[in-house]
Enzyme design. Structure first.
Site, mmCIF file in Angstrom:
data_model
loop_
_atom_site.group_PDB
_atom_site.id
_atom_site.type_symbol
_atom_site.label_atom_id
_atom_site.label_comp_id
_atom_site.label_asym_id
_atom_site.label_seq_id
_atom_site.Cartn_x
_atom_site.Cartn_y
_atom_site.Cartn_z
ATOM 1 N N LYS A 1 31.625 71.261 56.313
ATOM 2 C CA LYS A 1 30.574 70.481 55.880
ATOM 3 C C LYS A 1 29.520 70.332 56.999
ATOM 4 O O LYS A 1 30.000 70.487 58.092
ATOM 5 C CB LYS A 1 31.362 69.054 55.619
ATOM 6 C CG LYS A 1 31.983 68.986 54.304
ATOM 7 C CD LYS A 1 31.027 68.523 53.123
ATOM 8 C CE LYS A 1 32.012 68.552 51.807
ATOM 9 N NZ LYS A 1 33.088 67.461 51.810
ATOM 10 N N HIS B 1 26.269 66.147 60.784
ATOM 11 C CA HIS B 1 25.337 65.320 60.592
ATOM 12 C C HIS B 1 24.961 63.914 61.218
ATOM 13 O O HIS B 1 26.199 63.649 62.070
ATOM 14 C CB HIS B 1 24.850 65.109 59.014
ATOM 15 C CG HIS B 1 25.873 64.093 58.284
ATOM 16 N ND1 HIS B 1 26.023 62.855 58.505
ATOM 17 C CD2 HIS B 1 26.819 64.541 57.615
ATOM 18 C CE1 HIS B 1 26.875 62.433 57.690
ATOM 19 N NE2 HIS B 1 27.292 63.436 57.227
ATOM 20 N N HIS C 1 27.825 61.592 62.048
ATOM 21 C CA HIS C 1 29.053 61.683 62.697
ATOM 22 C C HIS C 1 28.826 61.406 64.086
ATOM 23 O O HIS C 1 29.694 61.616 65.069
ATOM 24 C CB HIS C 1 29.582 63.325 62.860
ATOM 25 C CG HIS C 1 29.865 63.570 61.440
ATOM 26 N ND1 HIS C 1 29.130 64.266 60.560
ATOM 27 C CD2 HIS C 1 30.739 63.251 60.605
ATOM 28 C CE1 HIS C 1 29.510 64.730 59.432
ATOM 29 N NE2 HIS C 1 30.977 63.934 59.333
#
Ligand code: ARG
Length: 565
Positions: free
Chosen positions: A124, A127, A130
């Site tokens: 994933k 982005h 995080h």
């Protein structure tokens, strides 16, 4: 030495602990009154006397000595003057002696703190969502180490779930090894998005995907090879950003690591009579505690996020025997952790009290016009952390080109400052507050930002470069600017301890700003190089001490300082 504690100890106030008294003591903005002051208004209620009377009585009884030389009452305040020369000598000497260790301590010796942070999901995008867990966790990790704790950084990877069956399906059907190797997570995400688009038309795909996931669990070689390929690809890519943020981990044991460690937990729950059937699923009823049930096994027998967290907590206790285990995870998971902690407590794990959810607010990005940038994983509109960092580097380079076009190696400086701005920006508020990020705000060289502190530190370096060395000389009558800066530097060890105790790296960012602005005030008011008498030596020593403190503070946050900027 902590002057507040020193004074509090001598004051001995009925009905208040030394700590409480110490917390009441402040540093007055106007130094004529005193270096420290105790406002007696709050005490009036407890002691049932007027603030004036309290201040006068305390002043009379206070045993002045060579450290705190006087205590006088004025308008409900008890004002203290310290022996400034002694404070300066003690502070500067300990900074010079300890250097990069100034502010550290051994209070954590023999104690272990596990810190679960960043904890990304495989395949994933990494982005901006995080950012907080990564930099808050990274800072806490360094802060605890600095205080002598054995810190264990754990990246509890999200590497379990049917999505990996879907990814295998998509990869086998449309994937291309070279393209995946080259474009990493972006390519994996694209495959995943394509899977969903096609599966909408052809729901039978989901059965196949589930089958692939089952194969991973059953140890099928091909499926596990693919799964591990996706996993190492993700970690390799993310580690570049971790490097840049100065973040590292001692363990990448993620969710799938607990596949074979859940059964004993489930058995234990069963034995202790905690597991209840509900609509075919197995749950722990938490209604007595005002919480929805904690789901342990789905009706198809599959484990859940919570099941793996229970196994992980037990594993960490058994492996590291932690004194504290922190989970740096956004507040959306408040309930999840409350449930987990409660279930462990009900299981009789006395150490459940040592588990702490370090909850934090959301980060959003503002565009040039101050509007929130919309983000959605599904629509592919997430703001990648990598892009945020690159954008900051570019913007920083532009600013440097305007401000200091002749600077050597501008690119490197722009990188250090741009990254510092992002980290500092994410740690600029109490962690529970939502952060609205705007490039202009975090890159403002004159604001309460990383670049401002870095710029000030580079200024200190430049002063020291221009000087011909110095001999620390403590026999010197300080002015207020000098004294205030030194008094602030003397507080650093306490600030580090408080930030660990309250789990607030923001105490360090705020402190770094305070040191930087006091230094700038001193720098603009006091001539340093070429000053008369002992002033030059003293001011250079002060500059050097301030640089040590700012360097130590920023390095706890993972921020570097350029030589010039
Ligand atoms: N991977 C999870 C997420 O992105 C965070 C995991 C946090 N750590 C934990 N032990 N649950 O939401």
């Amino acid at each position: 030495m902590n002057y507040r504690n020193y004074i509090a100890e001598k004051l001995k106030l009925d009905g208040l602990t030394e700590e409480e008294v110490s917390a009441l003591i402040l540093t007055p903005p106007e130094k004529e009154m005193g270096d420290y002051a105790l406002p007696c208004f709050k005490l009036a209620k407890i002691l049932r006397k007027s603030p004036n009377l309290i201040a006068e009585e305390l002043a009379k009884a206070y045993p002045a000595d060579e450290v705190v030389v006087s205590a006088t009452a004025l308008n409900g305040y008890l004002n203290f003057k310290v022996n400034r020369a002694a404070l300066a000598k003690e502070t500067l000497e300990s900074i010079f002696a300890a250097g990069e260790k100034y502010g550290s301590s051994d209070i954590g010796e023999g104690k272990t703190v596990c810190i679960d942070y960043s904890s990304i999901n495989i395949a994933k995008p990494f982005h901006i969502g995080h950012l907080s867990t990564t930099v808050i966790g990274g800072a806490l990790y360094r802060i605890f180490k600095f205080l002598g704790y054995n810190a264990v950084g754990i990246n509890h990877l999200g590497d379990y779930g049917t999505q990996f069956g879907k990814l295998i399906y998509a990869y086998k059907k449309w994937g291309d090894e070279e393209r995946v190797k080259e474009n990493g997570i972006r390519e994996l995400t694209a495959l995943y998005v394509r899977y969903h688009a096609e599966a909408e038309k052809n729901p039978a795909m989901d059965d196949e995907a589930r089958h692939y996931f089952k194969l991973i669990e059953d140890g099928d070689k091909e499926c596990n090879d693919l799964f591990n390929f996706f996993k190492s690809l993700t970690i390799k890519e993310v580690e570049k950003i971790y490097d840049e943020l100065g973040v590292s981990f001692d363990s990448y044991a993620g969710e799938s690591f607990y596949n074979d460690k859940m059964q004993p937990i489930i058995d234990e729950l069963e034995e202790k009579g905690l597991l209840v059937e509900s609509e075919g699923a197995k749950i722990v009823d938490l209604s007595d505690y005002g919480m929805p049930p904690c789901l342990i096994l789905r009706s198809d027998g599959a484990s859940l996020y919570a099941t793996r967290d229970l196994a992980a907590a037990c594993y960490r206790k058994a492996t590291y025997n932690f004194d504290k285990c922190l989970y740096v995870v956004a507040y959306q998971q408040d309930l999840h952790f409350k449930q987990i902690f409660k279930v462990l407590e009900l299981m009789g794990k006395t150490w459940a009290k040592d588990l702490v959810h370090v909850s934090y607010g959301m980060v959003s990005l503002l565009d040039e016009n101050g509007n929130q940038v919309a983000m959605s994983t599904r629509n592919g509109t997430v703001v990648l952390l990598d892009d945020v960092l690159k954008r900051c580097h570019e913007k920083c380079l532009k600013i440097i080109e305007e401000k200091n076009p002749n600077l050597e190696d501008k690119e490197t400086v722009a990188k250090i400052v741009g990254t510092g701005a992002v980290i500092f920006g994410a740690l600029s508020n109490s962690k529970i507050k939502d952060v609205a990020f705007s490039y202009d705000k975090i890159l403002n060289f004159d604001g309460e930002t990383g670049p401002y502190v870095q710029y000030t530190a580079a200024r200190m370096k430049s002063v020291l470069r221009k000087a011909n060395g110095f001999k620390p000389n403590f026999d010197y009558a300080m002015n207020d600017e000098e004294y205030e800066l030194i008094a602030k530097l003397s507080e650093f060890p306490d600030v580090v301890k408080a930030s660990a105790e309250k789990l607030e790296p923001f105490f360090i960012t705020r402190y770094a700003i305070e040191v930087a602005s006091l230094y700038n005030k001193f720098y603009f008011d006091c001539k340093i190089i070429g000053a008369d008498g002992g002033a030059e030596n003293f001011r250079l020593a002060l500059t050097s001490a301030a640089l040590t403190v700012v360097t130590n503070a920023l390095s706890l946050l993972g921020i570097k300082i350029p030589e010039r900027m």
